[in-house]
Design an enzyme around this catalytic site. Structure first.
Site: not given
Length: 456
Positions: A136, A182, A336, A367
């Protein structure tokens, strides 16, 4: 495979066999594990504060334990009493030089917060993580820290862990424009700002979760928010504080989703007690309402830390409608829960669209791709690009064998889907669930029959 009975903590290597329970009545969850974001921030703040602070209702997950283990190596002392954690802070500049590399496991939040703390220390340290975390990006945290005066060297792949940081005291304050959507970038800069002499400013491009700002205000730190700009005056010591951690809304979301997809065939109500309902985290809740679920908040109150909590109540299930979720700020409020939203959308008649979710490519897995892959494995028609997903709902899913790819939220999303079907599905590689939601299997077992299968 060996069947494991009555396990609270999942084996590191295990699969789940899941099928629906029928004739389930009203559901009451009196507690949900503590919020992961707040747990980690409260622990780190108390670790660099003066004195002892107690963090009550800490999430006792693998991520939190990794955070605590790192801080122990830096000289911080802890004492557990049930789910309450006493933290004996060492002050802003009282951390000790670690022996050997600091291994942070899988927790990106703690990695980025502790990296900022290390940048303000007068010594060098190495920071590493597991294979998922080491893939990441860290560059959007590292570059501002270097701009503030720290020296940071990548020890492997450029832009990723492991790395070596040579701190400096004090750091120099900077003004920074957001480079990503973020809260972790914002929080990392604010933690670094504690070690700067002067005012550090961060301008966010959209509202992201604000747990750091609320906690820092509660700790008495000189921090101000004016529109999109958050300013922090650093260089001053602050005292430790007792913090109550609310139940994690992201964990409650899995129970909401499992309830929602059972549809009008479920006759009972749902109640989840004392959940954090921070406005910057409520996107999934509001979208479920838009889809037709009759959700409401009861017994609302504010904790001393400024975090709002409430009981979430739904009197009955409902037929679901498709939804459009878009806009950076809205997506940030459920970042999330995007995989879950995609799963729930499969049970709505029509096409649901989720846009502006590019950030999901840099989570434990990509994801967007892994969510689409799970849905397709269950027979749900799904298309996706680098920034969006389209879920073609209305067709009931079919039992499947699905691999989580080691991503805890993908594993739990797949488990929720499996909980809607009479025939069993198998979700492989589920030990990762304890990263964020210990007790997930026990909670979902109110809606499903679940066998834990130890895998090789």
């Amino acid at each position: 495979m060996e069947l494991v009975q009555n396990r609270v903590e999942l084996p590191a290597k295990c699969d789940l066999r899941i099928r629906a329970k029928r004739d389930v009545g009203s559901l009451v969850f009196n507690s949900i594990p503590g919020d992961k974001s707040i747990s980690q921030r409260a622990i780190v703040l108390n670790a660099i504060a003066e004195g002892r602070g107690k963090v009550q209702g800490v999430l006792r997950s693998r991520d939190t334990q990794s955070c605590i283990a790192i801080l122990r190596q830096l000289g911080v002392t802890f004492a557990w009493n049930g789910d309450d954690l006493s933290v004996y802070g060492r002050g802003l500049r009282g951390l000790r030089v670690p022996e050997g590399r600091l291994e942070i496991g899988n927790t990106a939040t703690s990695a980025r917060l502790i990296l900022s703390v290390l940048a303000g220390q007068p010594f060098a340290a190495e920071l590493g993580g597991n294979a998922l975390l080491s893939a990441r990006p860290m560059d959007w945290v590292v570059q501002p820290l270097m701009d503030m005066g720290a020296s940071i060297e990548y020890l492997g792949v450029k832009g990723c862990l492991p790395l070596r940081v040579q701190g400096v005291s004090p750091l120099s304050p900077i003004d920074m424009e957001a480079t990503v959507f973020s809260a972790q970038e914002k929080s990392a800069l604010l933690f670094a700002g504690l070690y700067a002499e002067g005012i550090t400013r961060y301008r966010q491009s959209c509202q992201s979760r604000d747990h750091t700002e609320r906690l820092m205000q509660y700790f008495g730190i000189d921090i101000q928010a004016d529109g999109d700009v958050t300013s922090l005056r650093g260089g001053s010591f602050f005292s430790a504080k007792d913090v109550i951690v609310p139940g994690d809304l992201s964990s409650a979301a899995f129970l909401l989703a499992a309830y929602a997809i059972r549809g009008t065939g479920h006759k009972g109500s749902l109640s989840i007690k004392r959940v954090g309902v921070n406005p910057t985290r409520m996107g999934f809740f509001h979208l479920l309402r838009e889809m037709g679920l009759h959700l409401m908040l009861q017994k609302e109150e504010d904790l001393l830390s400024g975090e709002p909590i409430a009981d979430i109540y739904c009197p009955q299930a409902a037929r679901l409608s498709p939804v459009l979720a878009e806009g950076n700020e809205r997506i940030q409020s459920l970042i999330d829960e995007v995989p879950l939203l995609a799963a729930v959308s499969a049970f709505a008649e029509g096409d649901s669209v989720i846009r502006n979710c590019r950030e999901l490519r840099d989570k434990d897995t990509n994801r967007i791709q892994t969510t689409a892959g799970v849905l397709r494995a269950f027979g749900i028609e799904t298309s996706c690009s680098e920034d969006d997903m389209v879920i073609h709902g209305g067709k009931r899913p079919s039992p499947a064998i699905v691999d989580s790819s080691g991503d805890h939220r993908i594993a739990m999303t797949a488990a929720v889907l499996a909980s809607s079907m009479d025939e069993p599905s198998i979700i492989r590689n589920c030990g990762c669930i304890d990263v964020s939601y210990p007790g997930f299997v026990e909670d979902l077992s109110q809606l499903a029959h679940i066998d834990i299968l130890r895998s090789e």
